[in-house]
Structures are given as structure tokens and as C-alpha cells.
Design a protein around this motif. Sequence first.
Motif, PDB file in Angstrom:
ATOM      1  N   GLN A  24       0.844  -1.183   0.000  1.00 16.94           N
ATOM      2  CA  GLN A  24       0.000   0.000   0.000  1.00 16.94           C
ATOM      3  C   GLN A  24       0.883   1.239   0.000  1.00 16.94           C
ATOM      4  O   GLN A  24       2.001   1.198   0.511  1.00 16.94           O
ATOM      5  N   THR A  26       0.735   3.868   1.793  1.00 18.28           N
ATOM      6  CA  THR A  26       1.089   4.319   3.138  1.00 18.28           C
ATOM      7  C   THR A  26       2.251   3.522   3.735  1.00 18.28           C
ATOM      8  O   THR A  26       3.195   4.101   4.269  1.00 18.28           O
ATOM      9  N   GLY A 102      -4.301  15.071   9.503  1.00 18.50           N
ATOM     10  CA  GLY A 102      -4.237  14.139   8.378  1.00 18.50           C
ATOM     11  C   GLY A 102      -4.130  12.679   8.752  1.00 18.50           C
ATOM     12  O   GLY A 102      -3.546  11.891   8.008  1.00 18.50           O
ATOM     13  N   ASP A 104      -6.676  10.582   9.068  1.00 15.76           N
ATOM     14  CA  ASP A 104      -7.691   9.728   8.433  1.00 15.76           C
ATOM     15  C   ASP A 104      -7.155   9.207   7.093  1.00 15.76           C
ATOM     16  O   ASP A 104      -6.247   9.786   6.499  1.00 15.76           O
ATOM     17  N   ILE A 105      -7.698   8.080   6.663  1.00 11.87           N
ATOM     18  CA  ILE A 105      -7.146   7.361   5.508  1.00 11.87           C
ATOM     19  C   ILE A 105      -7.138   8.217   4.244  1.00 11.87           C
ATOM     20  O   ILE A 105      -6.154   8.247   3.502  1.00 11.87           O
ATOM     21  N   LYS A 106      -8.233   8.947   4.016  1.00  8.34           N
ATOM     22  CA  LYS A 106      -8.337   9.747   2.792  1.00  8.34           C
ATOM     23  C   LYS A 106      -7.229  10.806   2.728  1.00  8.34           C
ATOM     24  O   LYS A 106      -6.545  10.940   1.716  1.00  8.34           O
ATOM     25  N   THR A 107      -7.039  11.533   3.830  1.00 11.44           N
ATOM     26  CA  THR A 107      -6.009  12.576   3.853  1.00 11.44           C
ATOM     27  C   THR A 107      -4.611  11.968   3.809  1.00 11.44           C
ATOM     28  O   THR A 107      -3.709  12.526   3.173  1.00 11.44           O
ATOM     29  N   TYR A 109      -3.676   9.344   2.230  1.00  9.80           N
ATOM     30  CA  TYR A 109      -3.377   9.018   0.831  1.00  9.80           C
ATOM     31  C   TYR A 109      -3.120  10.286   0.023  1.00  9.80           C
ATOM     32  O   TYR A 109      -2.191  10.337  -0.787  1.00  9.80           O
ATOM     33  N   PHE A 110      -3.942  11.312   0.273  1.00  7.68           N
ATOM     34  CA  PHE A 110      -3.768  12.573  -0.458  1.00  7.68           C
ATOM     35  C   PHE A 110      -2.384  13.172  -0.195  1.00  7.68           C
ATOM     36  O   PHE A 110      -1.644  13.516  -1.123  1.00  7.68           O
ATOM     37  N   THR A 111      -1.997  13.261   1.108  1.00  6.80           N
ATOM     38  CA  THR A 111      -0.686  13.833   1.440  1.00  6.80           C
ATOM     39  C   THR A 111       0.436  12.928   0.933  1.00  6.80           C
ATOM     40  O   THR A 111       1.495  13.402   0.549  1.00  6.80           O
ATOM     41  N   TYR A 113       0.442  11.025  -1.895  1.00  6.54           N
ATOM     42  CA  TYR A 113       0.665  11.316  -3.314  1.00  6.54           C
ATOM     43  C   TYR A 113       1.300  12.691  -3.487  1.00  6.54           C
ATOM     44  O   TYR A 113       2.166  12.885  -4.352  1.00  6.54           O
TER      45      TYR A 113
END
Lengths: 133, 125
Positions: A24, A26, A102, A104-107, A109-111, A113
Motif C-alpha cells: 500500500q 502508506t 491528516g 484519516d485514511i483519505k487525507t 493518501y492525499f498527502t 501522493y
Amino acid sequence: MSTSKPVDKRPLSPFMIGPFYKPQLTSMLSITHRLTGLIVTLGSLFIAGWLISLAAGPYWYGLYAGHMLAWYGQVLLFLWSWCTLFHLCNGIRHLGWDVGFGLDIKTAYFTGYTVVIVSAVLTIAVWILAYAA
Amino acid sequence: MSLRSPLSRARGLGSAKSGVHHFWVQRLTALALIPLTLWFVFSVARLAGGDYEATYLWVHYPPFAVTLVLFLVIAFWHAVLGVQTVIEDYVGHEGWKLSMLVAVKFGLAILGAACVFAVLKVALT
């Protein structure tokens, strides 16, 4: 932690890198952060060589710069510059987590990338600057 | 009141009560290294090309010499703390762990001192 031997073999949680988990972003960035940290530390030898040869005089500086400007020196410096900038960008991400941003999973992943892209852009910018100078 | 058993205290294992300090200094040095590293990397890129005179004058300029010393001391300190964490996490054997920790700390201290001395020599001559 106790040093005595366990009575029976208890099941262990499998390591995050291996056949048990699918790779993954992360976990990959996490291990890359440690790896680049070690490489950047090893690369401090470049800084030491640069500064010591500078202090030693023009002859030694020329000798050192010659190696650094050769293709193998440039390849090592390129890798080292990316490792430094990745560790810096991902380090900022870590500092964000330390203050609770940041997580949470969504953030995450965003940070994640963002770190990959920004570190690549910064590395390219450094090398454009180096070859334009 | 301590919740640790007398046996665990006698063995000297468990929390040494210095983990928070290590954590905090690693974050503090990380914060300082954000501007310092960006300054260093882009400055060195601008100096690329191998000109001795230009590099000498750059290190000789007092504000840059001071910033360089700051960058070096903080970067080597941060590196010691980081490598220590990696060794403690992955090296299980006590003897190996201790030898590697000592080697890394001595090695980086020597390297850091040599770098700072080189900067001072250029800055002061």
C-alpha cells in the motif's frame, strides 16, 4: 520486556512488508522514509568530502569536484538529492501527524501522493538550477 | 509510586524515562531542518560546476558560514537520533545493537566535527 523464553510459540502479527499484506502507498512511504533517512545519513559523507576538500585548498577541491561532476558522481548526487527532498517532504507529513493533522485514511493518501509529486518536482528544480548555473 | 516489579527494575529493562526527550528533539531538529535543508540544497545546486573561488567565497561569507554550521550541527544531530531509532527497532541482539549504536554515534560525531571545522577554517581565513 522479559528476557525469559516463552513457554509455547505464540502467533505473531505478520510484518507489513511480505506476502501477507498487499503493498500500500502508506506502508511503502513509511519504509521509504526510513530508507531515505539512512541513505541521506550515508550521503553526509558527500558534504564532508566537499567541505574538507574546500578547506584543504584548490588542488583537493578540484580533485573532489572532478569525481562529483563525473557521470557516477552525478548519478549518486541525483539519488541523494531525491532522497533528501523526499525525506524532507514526508517529514513534514510526519510532523503533521504528530500534531494530529491528516490521520484519516483519505487525507493520508492525499498527502502521500502529494509528497511523491512535490519531492519529484523539487528534485527536478534543483537539477535544472544546477545545470543552468 | 512505581508500578514496575522489583525484578524488572533489577534487570534494568523497560522505560528509561528519556523517550519523550528523544521524540521531542527529533521533531524540533526536523522543524529547523525544513528551511535549512532547502537553503542548503538549492545553494549547492547554484554553486554546481566546480568553481573553487565561488564556493570558497560563499562559505567565507559570515551569514552563510553561520547558517552552514547551524545546518550541519542540527542535521548530524537529527541523523544520530534517526539512525538510533532504526537500530533499536531492527537489531535484536543486545551486543550488536550496542556496538552499532556506539559506532554510529562516534562516527557521525567525528564527521560532524570535521565538517564544522572545515567551514570555520574557510570562514576565518
